[in-house]
Design a protein around this motif. Structure first.
Motif, PDB file in Angstrom:
ATOM      1  N   THR A 142      41.813  66.880  55.758  1.00 22.12           N
ATOM      2  CA  THR A 142      42.516  67.145  57.014  1.00 22.12           C
ATOM      3  C   THR A 142      43.584  66.082  57.332  1.00 22.12           C
ATOM      4  O   THR A 142      44.715  66.428  57.682  1.00 22.12           O
ATOM      5  CB  THR A 142      41.504  67.167  58.177  1.00 22.12           C
ATOM      6  N   HIS A 147      38.379  58.481  58.857  1.00 19.80           N
ATOM      7  CA  HIS A 147      38.533  59.319  60.045  1.00 19.80           C
ATOM      8  C   HIS A 147      37.231  60.060  60.306  1.00 19.80           C
ATOM      9  O   HIS A 147      36.843  60.954  59.563  1.00 19.80           O
ATOM     10  CB  HIS A 147      39.682  60.319  59.835  1.00 19.80           C
ATOM     11  N   GLY A 179      35.956  59.118  52.731  1.00 13.63           N
ATOM     12  CA  GLY A 179      35.290  60.225  53.427  1.00 13.63           C
ATOM     13  C   GLY A 179      36.310  61.284  53.800  1.00 13.63           C
ATOM     14  O   GLY A 179      36.401  61.712  54.950  1.00 13.63           O
ATOM     15  N   ASP A 197      35.041  61.004  48.413  1.00 18.38           N
ATOM     16  CA  ASP A 197      33.946  61.573  49.206  1.00 18.38           C
ATOM     17  C   ASP A 197      32.672  61.562  48.364  1.00 18.38           C
ATOM     18  O   ASP A 197      32.730  61.578  47.127  1.00 18.38           O
ATOM     19  CB  ASP A 197      34.280  63.005  49.648  1.00 18.38           C
TER      20      ASP A 197
END
Ligand SMILES: C[S@@+](CC[C@H](N)C(=O)[O-])C[C@H]1O[C@@H](n2cnc3c(N)ncnc32)[C@H](O)[C@@H]1O
Length: 183
Positions: free
Chosen positions: A49, A107, A44, A67
């Motif tokens: 980031t 995260h 994911g 993802d």
């Protein structure tokens, strides 16, 4: 049409990354148990980031950014352009190969996955880890039922809790960070 975020969502996430990158995402990447040569999965990954900081800690290793959204993966490629140690995977976790990663991290991903899907996702993430490998996650604390389900599924899938702590994340509130080791 591509599934996933709008241009506005991507823009707002870029803003958050620009202003809070170090305090939010780098702090989590720095907690991952890495020596530099591991095979790592960012499950994911969104726009990359955390991957932006985790990849810097893998000079001899490799990071796979996974993802379900092609739009997020496109944004991730832009964030990580210039990195040589990254591959991109557009899929859901049940398609992962067994015993292929030393570290898997999530995260702010698992809390958003419906319970019945989590019952397939966590076994797949556990199965993708080599024995001795580490599952790390950081998820918001507000949905305690979801956190309980995540922990329960981890323990049912040969994962043993090694470390956990609550942190106050700027703009996101309290979050639970956990490390699990695969037997
Ligand atoms: C809140 S975003 C977090 C992104 C990134 N980890 C971060 O912290 O900036 C959740 C991400 O998980 C992805 N996602 C949700 N369900 C997923 C699934 N079953 N398999 C893979 N990715 C998923 C979404 O597309 C989205 O990019």
């Amino acid at each position: 049409m591509k599934y996933g975020p709008t241009h506005l969502e991507i823009f707002l996430t870029r803003l958050a990354f620009f202003f809070c990158g170090r305090s939010v995402y780098k702090a989590f990447a720095n907690c991952l148990p890495l020596n530099g040569g591991e095979q790592v999965l960012d499950f994911g990954s969104g726009m990359g980031t955390v991957a932006y900081y985790a990849a810097k800690r893998l000079p001899r290793g490799h990071l796979t950014c996974l993802d379900i959204s092609e739009r997020w993966l496109d944004a991730c490629r832009r964030t990580l352009r210039g990195y040589k140690n990254i591959s991109y995977l557009l899929c859901r976790s049940p398609e992962l190969d067994k015993d292929s990663f030393d570290v898997v991290y999530c995260h702010f991903v698992l809390h958003d996955i419906p319970d019945d899907e989590l019952e397939r996702v966590i076994p797949a993430l556990a199965g993708a880890l080599r024995p001795g490998g580490v599952l790390a996650f950081r998820e918001p604390l507000n949905d305690t039922d979801k956190i309980s389900l995540i922990k329960c599924l981890a323990e049912q899938n040969r994962l043993t809790a090694r470390d956990s702590r609550i942190t106050d994340i700027p703009m996101m509130g309290n979050a639970l960070e956990c490390l699990y080791i695969k037997k």
